[in-house]
Structure formats: C-alpha cells, structure tokens
Design a protein around this motif. Structure first.
Motif, mmCIF file in Angstrom:
data_model
loop_
_atom_site.group_PDB
_atom_site.id
_atom_site.type_symbol
_atom_site.label_atom_id
_atom_site.label_comp_id
_atom_site.label_asym_id
_atom_site.label_seq_id
_atom_site.Cartn_x
_atom_site.Cartn_y
_atom_site.Cartn_z
ATOM 1 N N PRO A 465 0.855 -1.210 -0.168
ATOM 2 C CA PRO A 465 0.081 0.027 0.121
ATOM 3 C C PRO A 465 0.944 1.396 0.014
ATOM 4 N N GLY A 466 2.115 1.187 0.603
ATOM 5 C CA GLY A 466 2.904 2.339 0.702
ATOM 6 C C GLY A 466 3.367 2.823 -0.484
ATOM 7 N N GLU A 467 3.879 1.760 -1.410
ATOM 8 C CA GLU A 467 4.431 1.840 -2.832
ATOM 9 C C GLU A 467 3.144 2.479 -3.523
ATOM 10 N N GLU A 468 1.950 1.962 -3.592
ATOM 11 C CA GLU A 468 1.044 2.288 -4.575
ATOM 12 C C GLU A 468 0.361 3.899 -4.149
ATOM 13 N N ASN A 469 0.349 4.215 -2.900
ATOM 14 C CA ASN A 469 -0.146 5.482 -2.163
ATOM 15 C C ASN A 469 0.990 6.625 -2.524
ATOM 16 N N LEU A 470 2.046 6.275 -2.459
ATOM 17 C CA LEU A 470 3.295 7.276 -2.815
ATOM 18 C C LEU A 470 3.104 7.596 -4.305
ATOM 19 N N ALA A 471 3.053 6.459 -5.050
ATOM 20 C CA ALA A 471 3.096 6.637 -6.689
ATOM 21 C C ALA A 471 1.837 7.450 -6.989
ATOM 22 N N MET A 472 0.721 7.289 -6.393
ATOM 23 C CA MET A 472 -0.347 8.120 -6.729
ATOM 24 C C MET A 472 -0.391 9.487 -6.199
ATOM 25 N N ALA A 473 0.377 9.756 -5.248
ATOM 26 C CA ALA A 473 0.520 11.113 -4.703
ATOM 27 C C ALA A 473 1.582 11.742 -5.627
ATOM 28 N N LEU A 474 2.541 11.215 -6.076
ATOM 29 C CA LEU A 474 3.421 11.752 -7.008
ATOM 30 C C LEU A 474 2.613 12.083 -8.227
ATOM 31 N N VAL A 475 1.965 11.104 -8.592
ATOM 32 C CA VAL A 475 1.048 11.264 -9.946
ATOM 33 C C VAL A 475 0.249 12.879 -9.874
ATOM 34 N N ALA A 476 -0.448 12.760 -8.501
ATOM 35 C CA ALA A 476 -1.446 13.971 -8.501
ATOM 36 C C ALA A 476 -0.737 15.294 -8.366
ATOM 37 N N GLU A 477 0.745 15.142 -7.828
ATOM 38 C CA GLU A 477 1.694 16.538 -8.094
ATOM 39 C C GLU A 477 2.300 16.588 -9.253
ATOM 40 N N LEU A 484 6.370 6.041 -11.456
ATOM 41 C CA LEU A 484 6.357 4.891 -12.006
ATOM 42 C C LEU A 484 7.189 3.761 -11.486
ATOM 43 N N PRO A 485 8.292 4.120 -11.010
ATOM 44 C CA PRO A 485 9.241 2.854 -10.239
ATOM 45 C C PRO A 485 8.441 2.087 -8.935
ATOM 46 N N HIS A 486 7.607 3.047 -8.301
ATOM 47 C CA HIS A 486 6.982 2.727 -7.260
ATOM 48 C C HIS A 486 5.789 1.638 -7.819
ATOM 49 N N PHE A 487 4.969 2.164 -8.855
ATOM 50 C CA PHE A 487 4.054 1.413 -9.505
ATOM 51 C C PHE A 487 4.647 -0.065 -9.726
ATOM 52 N N ARG A 488 5.858 0.093 -10.303
ATOM 53 C CA ARG A 488 6.587 -1.353 -10.693
ATOM 54 C C ARG A 488 6.893 -2.109 -9.552
ATOM 55 N N ARG A 489 7.468 -1.638 -8.260
ATOM 56 C CA ARG A 489 7.773 -2.267 -7.095
ATOM 57 C C ARG A 489 6.518 -2.793 -6.603
ATOM 58 N N ALA A 490 5.284 -2.120 -6.547
ATOM 59 C CA ALA A 490 4.163 -2.510 -6.352
ATOM 60 C C ALA A 490 3.731 -3.921 -6.818
ATOM 61 N N LYS A 491 3.796 -3.921 -8.247
ATOM 62 C CA LYS A 491 3.367 -4.951 -9.086
ATOM 63 C C LYS A 491 4.308 -6.090 -9.100
ATOM 64 N N ALA A 492 5.693 -5.990 -8.813
ATOM 65 C CA ALA A 492 6.456 -7.017 -8.332
ATOM 66 C C ALA A 492 6.021 -7.939 -7.133
ATOM 67 N N MET A 493 5.780 -6.928 -6.165
ATOM 68 C CA MET A 493 5.152 -7.659 -4.797
ATOM 69 C C MET A 493 4.357 -8.347 -4.955
ATOM 70 N N TRP A 494 3.066 -8.045 -5.741
ATOM 71 C CA TRP A 494 1.899 -8.698 -5.895
ATOM 72 C C TRP A 494 1.545 -8.745 -7.452
ATOM 73 N N PRO A 495 2.190 -9.804 -8.341
ATOM 74 C CA PRO A 495 1.952 -9.609 -9.865
ATOM 75 C C PRO A 495 0.605 -9.700 -10.028
ATOM 76 N N ALA A 496 -0.418 -10.372 -9.473
ATOM 77 C CA ALA A 496 -1.782 -10.707 -9.756
ATOM 78 C C ALA A 496 -2.694 -9.616 -9.326
ATOM 79 N N ASP A 497 -2.078 -8.449 -8.292
ATOM 80 C CA ASP A 497 -2.893 -7.540 -7.803
ATOM 81 C C ASP A 497 -3.500 -6.461 -9.065
ATOM 82 N N PRO A 498 -4.743 -6.556 -9.052
ATOM 83 C CA PRO A 498 -5.517 -5.619 -10.155
ATOM 84 C C PRO A 498 -5.073 -4.165 -10.139
ATOM 85 N N LEU A 499 -5.103 -3.571 -8.658
ATOM 86 C CA LEU A 499 -4.630 -2.347 -8.522
ATOM 87 C C LEU A 499 -3.575 -1.897 -9.184
#
Length: 649
Positions: A465-477, A484-499
């Motif tokens: 959740p920290g990686e996802e929310n930081l990435a979304m905060a950066l996008v909002a700014e 993008l690196p935070h989105f990718r790290r989140a994806k690597a932690m849970w490849p099947a995660d839809p978010l």
C-alpha cells in the motif's frame, strides 16, 4: 463509603499533591481543575495545529468524504437516512457519517475544517480523561499526567491527523462520556443514571464498534478506582491487614447490571461483521485469495503486536499508517517469546492485584494491564480486520491502561523516596518537552501525501500500500515519471494485484501509450479478484483511451459497462456525454454532463455542461454552469485546456 475507599484514603495520602496547590490560583479545587484543563487543551491544540493545513489523505478519505456522494450532498434528510441504513459494503457508524455530512455543510470540501473537527475531538478527549480520573481517584496531578500522555503521545497522531479516522476520536469521546456517566451512576444507582450510561454507550457504538469491550472495562473500574466489586456491611480497616482479610463477598449485581450493555456489544459486533469492508476493498475473496490467515498465524501476529504496542508506548518512533502483515512469514519464535512474556505479566497482575494483597499500586497494575489486554482484543488481529498486522489507531483506548500504570507507579516511587518538588517538576517538564518534540515531528509527516508515504516506506519493508499510495501522490503532484518505479515495485510484490496493473495502465495512458493502457485495463476487468468498483474505474479509463484513439463505439460500450458495475461513476457519465456530443446530440450530452456534476462537481464537468448547453441553444443555463466552474477554482486555465483536449477527440 466502600472498603476500597477506607483503605485508599489515608490522612497523608494526598500530601504530595496538596503541597503543590499553595499558589492562590490553585486554592479552590474547581478553579485548579479549570486552569489545568485549559493548559492541557492549549498544549494539545498548539501541537496539533499544523495538521489543519494538511490535505485529504489518498487512502480511504475518498471513501469517507471526497468521493462519497451521500456525504458530498451535505446534511440532508436523504443523507441522514443513508447514514443509518448504510449498504452492506459500507461500515455502519451513522454518527461518524453524520459528522462528515455536517462538516461538508459547514466547510464544503476544504480539508482544514475536517482536520479541525478531529483535533477538537481529541482535545476534548484529553480533557475528559483528566476530569474522569481526577474525580474517581482524587489524585489531580497523576490524572493530569495520564491525560497529558494520552493527548500528546505521538502514537495517537494517526487517529487525529487522518480524516478517515474520525470514527476513532468520535467513539472515544462518547466512550469517555459513558465512563463519566457510569461514575455518576456508581455513586447513587438509579434508572435515570443507568439510562444516561446506556445512551452514551449507544452513541459510542454508533461512532465505531471498537468500544464493544465497554462492559469489561466497567468491571475493571468497579475494582479500581470505584471500589464497587465487594459487597460489605462493615469494613475492617487496618492498613494492609484489612485488605488481606478481605472486604466482603463479591457483588453479583455488578454482573447483572452490565448484561444489557453486553447485549449491545454483541449486537454491534454482529452488525459490524455483516456490514462494512467492501467499500474499502478493491479485490474480492476467491479460492486463490483467502480472506483471512490461519488461526495460528493470527494468534502469533497478535502476540507480537501486543509487545510492539508496548514498545511504541515507551519509545514512539517509526510510526506509520500501514504496517504490512507478514502472513506465513511471521516470526514464530518471536511470537512464542511474546506470548510467554504476556502470560507471565498477566499472572503477576492477577496474583498481586486480585490474590488477596490489594495494595493500591497492585490494584492499579492489575486494572491497567487487563485494560490494555482486553480493550485491544477486538483489534489484535485474532479476528482478521485488514491486510495489516497492527495499526497505531488501534492503541487509542488500550494504551490508557499502560499510561495509568506508569503514572501511578512513578508517583508512588517519588512519594516514598521524598523526591523534592523542584526535581519532580523538572522531570515532568523534560518528559513533556520530549513528548511535544516527538509529536511535532510525527505531525510533520502528515503535511502531504508524498511526505507521509515516503516516510512510511522508509520505516517498513515490502509495503505494497505504501508503494501504491506514494506513486499516486506523485502522479497527483504532476511527477508521473517519479511514480512509475513505485508502481512497478508494487506490481513486483503482487503480480496478480489488479490495482497495481490499473495504475501502470493509467501511467501508460497519461504518456500516450494507449494500446498498452487498453491491454492493462483489460487485464483488470478480466481478473476474478477485481471488485466491481475497481472494475468500473478500469472500464471508464478504458473508455477514455478509446476516445483518444477515436474508437467511439468501443468507448460508449466501456462507459455503459462501467455504469453497470458502479451506477454512480461520475467519470463514466462524463464520457458518455463526450460520445453523445461527438455524435451531435448536445441535449443528450448535457443530460450526461449534468448527472456527472451531480455525482462529483468539478470545474471540467461544469465547463463541459456549459459548452453542451450553449450549443443546444440555452445560453443562460450555459453561463450559470460556467460561473459554477469559476467559483470552484481560482484559475480555470488548466481546466479549459483539459476540456479542449477532451472535445478534440
């Protein structure tokens, strides 16, 4: 007067406290307490003042306020009805919902007002706690110390600075009111006073179900400080000897009087289990994604959690909004050691506090320790309540027991050691300065979303959740490349995660990689674990990607599908309006835009509505829509550019 009162009130008992009150302003007890209440309130308000400038958090605040259609409508009759009849997907805490609606009525969607309400509630909780303890024990300075620890402890920042945790501070307020009413009832039981306790408890349950341990807490207070646990006709007073001989038989009426309150707790627990949760989840449970961990894992993490809460009480560092659940990687040796420690301390508390000794400091230890264990139990993780192992907000009520133990034990040691008053004052001042400094530092992390989640990632490991929310905060700014690196790290932690998949697809869409974005959205839509709300978001985004590719039929299909999953999706209605306007149907487009701004008023939505109304020959209504857009922002240039880009497709 009860047996406990007779033992407690020795002639020299309050000598240490009384010596401090020689100043004229402290001669009158009521004036003294009023001054101390004001000082406590001012300190709390001053240290929490920076929170008022913080934004909405990009984690649950949207569900509670910014994207909640009912709350955005303000304090209307429909919102009141909805608050009490919230759907299955939403937590049932009607008073919390109504408090948000009232804030919306007063402050609009400016976060400062919502933060101010939280700060005021926490301040009131600190003052109430002081008054309750001082009234029940007669020990003013010890009670003030407990209240100051509660009000200024950094672990409580999460409950105050997070708008979505209004339920925590609000339920605590009514919980304390119920405790105060119980003290009133205990002095002279009667049906009116009993009903006052009951009403306050119901209000607490209607704010958050965390207070369901209230009947258990009252039994502890009956033992100390109220001294109601024994039924006596003639108390034998003689120091410790009187206690060792006992003070009469147990009063079973204390159990029976709490049965109705226990029934309310059970009812609240059932309602909580049957409602809530889905609105905050973007996945659904399947065979591949179990909804909870095995019992042995939950017991192990609960034991470790209890010890960690104790550690944070004495050394409040590395505090954050999300501590990832270790799952099957839970440290079992650490859990076993933690469990043994908890059991050992509990045995000591029972033996010394309820085993015939009964000295005041032993009773305080017994009550404080069992308060900590018991009130934490519903949030300990034994019953799965989220993807986290623990949370700072869960300690809001339980740590009161530890604070009472610390303050009473230290005060007893100081009194027996005849420590000079000046030394006591200097020590207390040093502790308060340290607490205030730590609180100020913790509050600073909540100044904006990017700062908070950067700090969270720095103090935790593998925090999805920290990686996802930081990435979304950066996008909002506007810092999408950094996100993008935070989105990718989140994806690597849970490849099947839809978010994680959705967020990467959204990034692709932002940089113009529409085909890659459509593939990502399709993956989210096809995933068996995607919740309807997230699927609707993916479909709406997919519709806009099709618009960019000028594939209007596909766009209309996606927008319509999004509304089937989420009928109140503002973005999907706006997309349908764009498709209709592209087809030359300005009247239909205006209807879709109007529905979009009803669900979520935005400058872009009103500008699109004004454009469609003007094309449709309704200039007066068009000017009103454009004026509404202008009233929502100080600079429309970016919104006008967005509208032009949308209409260009």
């Amino acid at each position: 007067m009860t047996c406990m009162d007779l033992i407690e009130r020795k002639p020299d008992q309050h000598a240490a406290d009384a010596s401090v009150f020689q100043h004229p302003h402290f001669q009158h007890p009521q004036k003294r307490r009023l001054i101390l209440c004001l000082l406590l309130a001012l300190a709390t308000l001053a240290l929490y003042n920076p929170v008022i400038r913080a934004p909405f958090l990009n984690y649950d605040d949207s569900v509670y306020v910014t994207e909640n259609v009912q709350i955005r409508a303000g304090l209307t009759w429909n919102t009141i009805v909805w608050s009490f009849r919230t759907p299955r997907a939403v937590d049932w805490h009607p008073l919390t919902w109504l408090s948000y609606a009232l804030d919306r009525q007063m402050f609009g969607l400016k976060p400062a007002g919502y933060h101010l309400t939280n700060v005021l509630l926490h301040t009131a909780n600190g003052v109430l706690l002081f008054l309750i303890l001082a009234s029940a024990t007669g020990l003013v300075w010890r009670s003030l110390a407990v209240a100051a620890l509660f009000a200024l402890h950094p672990i409580n920042v999460e409950s105050v600075a997070w708008i979505a945790e209004r339920k925590n501070v609000l339920s605590m307020f009514f919980f304390l009111v119920a405790l105060a009413a119980y003290g009133w009832y205990a002095r002279r039981p009667g049906i009116g006073r009993y009903l006052a306790v009951t009403c306050a408890y119901i209000l607490a349950l209607m704010s958050k179900a965390q207070v369901i341990t209230f009947p258990f807490a009252l039994l502890l207070l009956d033992y100390w400080p109220l001294g109601r646990i024994w039924r006596t006709e003639e108390a034998r007073v003689g120091g410790d000897r009187a206690v060792a001989l006992g003070c009469g038989s147990f009063s079973w009426n204390l159990i029976w009087e709490k049965v109705p309150w226990l029934a309310l707790s059970v009812a609240s627990g059932v309602i909580t289990m049957k409602t809530g949760g889905a609105a905050f989840n973007y996945t659904v449970a399947t065979g591949a994604t179990p909804s909870e961990f095995p019992l042995w894992i939950r017991l192990a993490t609960a034991a470790i959690g209890y010890v960690k809460y104790l550690g944070k009480a004495f050394w409040p560092v590395d505090l954050g909004p999300v501590y990832p659940h270790p799952g099957l990687a839970t440290n079992i040796p650490a859990a076993e050691l933690s469990a043994l420690g908890l059991i050992a301390v509990t045995i000591l508390a029972v033996v010394f506090g309820f085993g015939g000794f009964g000295l005041r400091r032993q009773r305080v230890f017994f009550v404080g320790w069992l308060w900590f264990l018991g009130t934490m139990l519903p949030m300990s993780g034994i019953i799965t309540i989220g993807p986290h192992s623990m949370a700072d907000r869960y300690a809001y009520i339980p740590l009161l027991g530890i604070f009472v133990i610390v303050c009473w034990v230290v005060a007893d040691l100081v009194q027996r050691s005849h420590v000079p008053a000046i030394v006591c004052a200097a020590g207390a001042a040093a502790i308060l300065v340290a607490l205030g400094t730590a609180l100020h530092r913790q509050v600073s992390f909540w100044s904006d979303n990017a700062t908070l989640w950067t700090h969270t990632l720095a103090i935790t490991k593998d925090n999805f959740p920290g990686e996802e929310n930081l990435a979304m905060a950066l996008v909002a700014e506007g810092r999408a490349a950094e996100a993008l690196p935070h989105f990718r790290r989140a994806k690597a932690m849970w490849p099947a995660d839809p978010l994680a998949t959705l967020n990467i697809a959204t990034y692709d869409q932002m940089v113009g990689h529409y085909q890659a974005a459509l593939e990502g959205y399709g993956e989210v839509v096809r995933s068996p674990v995607t919740a309807p709300s997230l699927r609707a978001t993916a479909l709406a985004n997919s519709g806009y990607a099709h618009l960019s590719l000028r594939q209007y039929d596909n766009a209309q299909r996606d927008f319509a599908a999004a509304l089937k999953d989420q009928p109140e999706n503002s973005a999907a209605y706006r997309g349908l309006g764009l498709v209709a306007q592209r087809a030359g149907n300005s009247a239909e487009a205006a209807k879709d835009y109007e529905r979009s701004v009803e669900l979520q008023p935005t400058p872009v939505g009103f500008l699109l509505l004004g454009n469609a109304l003007e094309i449709g020959g309704n200039p007066e209504a068009a000017r009103e829509a454009q004026s509404q857009a202008a009233r929502m922002t100080q600079d429309l240039n970016d919104d006008i550019a967005t509208v032009r880009q949308l209409l260009a497709h």
